[in-house]
Design an enzyme around this catalytic site. Structure first.
Site, PDB file in Angstrom:
ATOM      1  N   ASN A  43      51.553 -33.602   2.835  1.00 36.80           N
ATOM      2  CA  ASN A  43      52.235 -33.178   1.616  1.00 36.80           C
ATOM      3  C   ASN A  43      51.481 -33.515   0.336  1.00 36.80           C
ATOM      4  O   ASN A  43      51.728 -32.916  -0.705  1.00 36.80           O
ATOM      5  CB  ASN A  43      53.643 -33.782   1.553  1.00 36.80           C
ATOM      6  CG  ASN A  43      53.670 -35.258   1.855  1.00 36.80           C
ATOM      7  OD1 ASN A  43      53.183 -35.700   2.898  1.00 36.80           O
ATOM      8  ND2 ASN A  43      54.214 -36.036   0.952  1.00 36.80           N
ATOM      9  N   GLN A  53      56.258 -29.436   5.207  1.00 37.64           N
ATOM     10  CA  GLN A  53      55.434 -28.662   4.271  1.00 37.64           C
ATOM     11  C   GLN A  53      54.898 -27.378   4.894  1.00 37.64           C
ATOM     12  O   GLN A  53      54.327 -26.540   4.196  1.00 37.64           O
ATOM     13  CB  GLN A  53      54.255 -29.530   3.769  1.00 37.64           C
ATOM     14  CG  GLN A  53      54.676 -30.726   2.936  1.00 37.64           C
ATOM     15  CD  GLN A  53      55.217 -30.333   1.559  1.00 37.64           C
ATOM     16  OE1 GLN A  53      55.013 -29.217   1.076  1.00 37.64           O
ATOM     17  NE2 GLN A  53      55.928 -31.246   0.913  1.00 37.64           N
ATOM     18  N   SER A 112      62.847 -28.957   6.294  1.00 37.40           N
ATOM     19  CA  SER A 112      63.696 -29.222   5.140  1.00 37.40           C
ATOM     20  C   SER A 112      63.861 -27.935   4.335  1.00 37.40           C
ATOM     21  O   SER A 112      62.903 -27.183   4.162  1.00 37.40           O
ATOM     22  CB  SER A 112      63.051 -30.311   4.276  1.00 37.40           C
ATOM     23  OG  SER A 112      63.909 -30.660   3.229  1.00 37.40           O
ATOM     24  N   ALA A 113      65.091 -27.703   3.834  1.00 35.86           N
ATOM     25  CA  ALA A 113      65.369 -26.437   3.137  1.00 35.86           C
ATOM     26  C   ALA A 113      64.751 -26.380   1.742  1.00 35.86           C
ATOM     27  O   ALA A 113      64.357 -25.315   1.278  1.00 35.86           O
ATOM     28  CB  ALA A 113      66.883 -26.235   3.033  1.00 35.86           C
ATOM     29  N   HIS A 114      64.638 -27.543   1.079  1.00 34.84           N
ATOM     30  CA  HIS A 114      64.286 -27.470  -0.346  1.00 34.84           C
ATOM     31  C   HIS A 114      62.799 -27.293  -0.620  1.00 34.84           C
ATOM     32  O   HIS A 114      62.375 -27.283  -1.774  1.00 34.84           O
ATOM     33  CB  HIS A 114      64.876 -28.659  -1.124  1.00 34.84           C
ATOM     34  CG  HIS A 114      64.223 -29.989  -0.910  1.00 34.84           C
ATOM     35  ND1 HIS A 114      63.312 -30.506  -1.790  1.00 34.84           N
ATOM     36  CD2 HIS A 114      64.374 -30.915   0.060  1.00 34.84           C
ATOM     37  CE1 HIS A 114      62.938 -31.717  -1.377  1.00 34.84           C
ATOM     38  NE2 HIS A 114      63.564 -31.980  -0.252  1.00 34.84           N
ATOM     39  N   THR A 162      80.883 -34.020   8.592  1.00 35.13           N
ATOM     40  CA  THR A 162      81.386 -32.674   8.307  1.00 35.13           C
ATOM     41  C   THR A 162      80.231 -31.761   7.904  1.00 35.13           C
ATOM     42  O   THR A 162      79.355 -32.166   7.142  1.00 35.13           O
ATOM     43  CB  THR A 162      82.430 -32.741   7.164  1.00 35.13           C
ATOM     44  OG1 THR A 162      83.443 -33.660   7.554  1.00 35.13           O
ATOM     45  CG2 THR A 162      83.047 -31.378   6.895  1.00 35.13           C
ATOM     46  N   CYS A 198      58.001 -38.512  -3.886  1.00 37.18           N
ATOM     47  CA  CYS A 198      58.951 -39.400  -3.207  1.00 37.18           C
ATOM     48  C   CYS A 198      58.627 -40.854  -3.537  1.00 37.18           C
ATOM     49  O   CYS A 198      59.474 -41.713  -3.416  1.00 37.18           O
ATOM     50  CB  CYS A 198      58.894 -39.200  -1.702  1.00 37.18           C
ATOM     51  SG  CYS A 198      58.793 -37.486  -1.231  1.00 37.18           S
TER      52      CYS A 198
END
Ligand code: PMP
Length: 360
Positions: A125, A148, A168-170, A206, A298
């Protein structure tokens, strides 16, 4: 690009991407239609669950596995932690280039029992470098953090020989807080979150239906436009153009990313600037409307030089003077021009006031 606050050239896509328009629309629409608890037995619950299963199917199709082999998580960090913790007390081998959610988890959980887990990312990354996966011995397991890679290169987890993979979606225009873990049928898994029995008891909590619907819209975009082609044709050209112009026009600049085809992801460019500190460059660029990161976002706030660049170069000066430019599909040639207007005087100013003597 005009964002709500001010004009900026956003070049921090590897940290997170803005939501795609279709993701925003899908999530907005879902708030009204799919708000119910997806585990509930009533009709609104079933409708919400259908959406989740659609996303599972789409992701499995895109990465070459069965839908049953996908578990939704709160993101890549959770997926990484889950795999590593499954091997608590076992031999866990990772590379020093891994994300902290692997390195730190391995430090906490590693032991000396077999079977062994190998966790190696396919692309880094911070530098974008494409890496080789190890070939585990019989009985050992292989995990790869593909955070990535999704959307940038075609993925086939079976061909890669993976037992586990993280997404990861973002990083693909989806929302923050949604991710997925591929677990090969038959591979062990110790749930990190227990209690609610969702995801066939593999991950409780949930369902984040709205987030997963956003993930689905982002995956649809990846599939529809085969975004890896877009990255390879258009985004790579922007990345390479910026690299060449900086090398030509900014004294003391050097590449930490090998931009030769096949050596790095097409969207990441890591460079160092002799006698200029990464954090200062970042702040001046920010003031000039250019958004980049130093080391890994991060680890922001962490003054230590990037562990990745330290592992690659062993040179604290190179690591401290590094900047990551990471591109996305919204960028264009004008962005490169803009950076080349703003960046050179910043580096010049920082080098002039630096106490570090430039090598040439
Ligand atoms: N792994 C890699 C390689 C990453 O780039 C990131 C995001 N910086 C993560 C894991 C963590 O992802 P998330 O924010 O979804 O937890």
């Amino acid at each position: 690009m005009w964002y709500t606050i001010y004009y900026m050239v956003y070049l921090d896509y590897a940290a997170t991407t803005p939501l795609l328009k279709e993701v925003m629309e899908a999530m907005h629409d879902a708030e009204k239609r799919f708000f119910a608890n997806a585990s509930a037995l009533h009709t609104p619950g079933h409708l919400a669950l259908n959406e989740i299963e659609d996303c599972r199917e789409l992701l499995s199709e895109l990465v070459g596995c069965e839908p049953d082999e996908i578990i939704f998580t709160s993101g890549a960090s959770e997926a990484n932690n889950t795999v590593v913790r499954t091997f608590e007390g076992h031999v866990i081998e990772t590379s020093p280039l891994e994300h902290h959610s692997i390195i730190e988890a391995a430090r906490v959980y590693r032991g000396d029992k077999l079977p062994k887990l190998y966790s190696y990312m396919l692309a880094n990354n911070e530098t974008g470098e494409i890496l080789e996966l190890p070939k585990p011995e019989e009985g050992a397991f292989l995990h790869s953090d593909l955070t990535q890679v999704l959307g940038k290169l075609p993925i086939d987890v079976k061909k890669l020989g993976l037992d586990y993979a993280t997404f990861s979606a973002h990083k693909i225009g989806g929302p923050i807080g949604v991710g997925a873990l591929y677990v090969r049928k038959g591979a062990p898994l110790k749930p990190l979150i227990i209690g609610g029995n969702q995801e066939k008891k593999r991950r409780s909590g949930t369902y984040n239906t709205i987030g997963i619907i956003g993930f689905k819209a982002a995956l649809l975009h990846v599939k529809k436009y085969k975004t890896w082609q877009e990255y390879d044709n258009r985004v790579r050209k922007l990345r390479d153009a910026l690299a060449r112009r900086i090398l030509e026009e900014v004294p003391g600049s050097s590449l930490n990313t090998d931009i030769a085809p096949g050596r790095s992801l097409p969207n990441i460019l890591n460079m160092s600037f002799e006698a200029a500190e990464g954090e200062s460059i970042q702040l001046y660029l920010d003031a000039g409307g250019v958004i980049v990161s130093t080391g890994s976002a991060c680890a922001a706030g962490d003054i230590k030089p990037s562990h990745v660049l330290m592992a690659k170069t062993g040179d604290a000066e190179v690591a401290h003077s590094s900047i990551r430019f990471s591109f996305g599909i919204e960028n264009n040639e004008a962005d490169v021009e803009y950076v080349m207007k703003v960046l050179p005087p910043i580096i010049d100013k920082l080098q002039k006031i630096s106490t570090i003597v430039r090598k040439k």
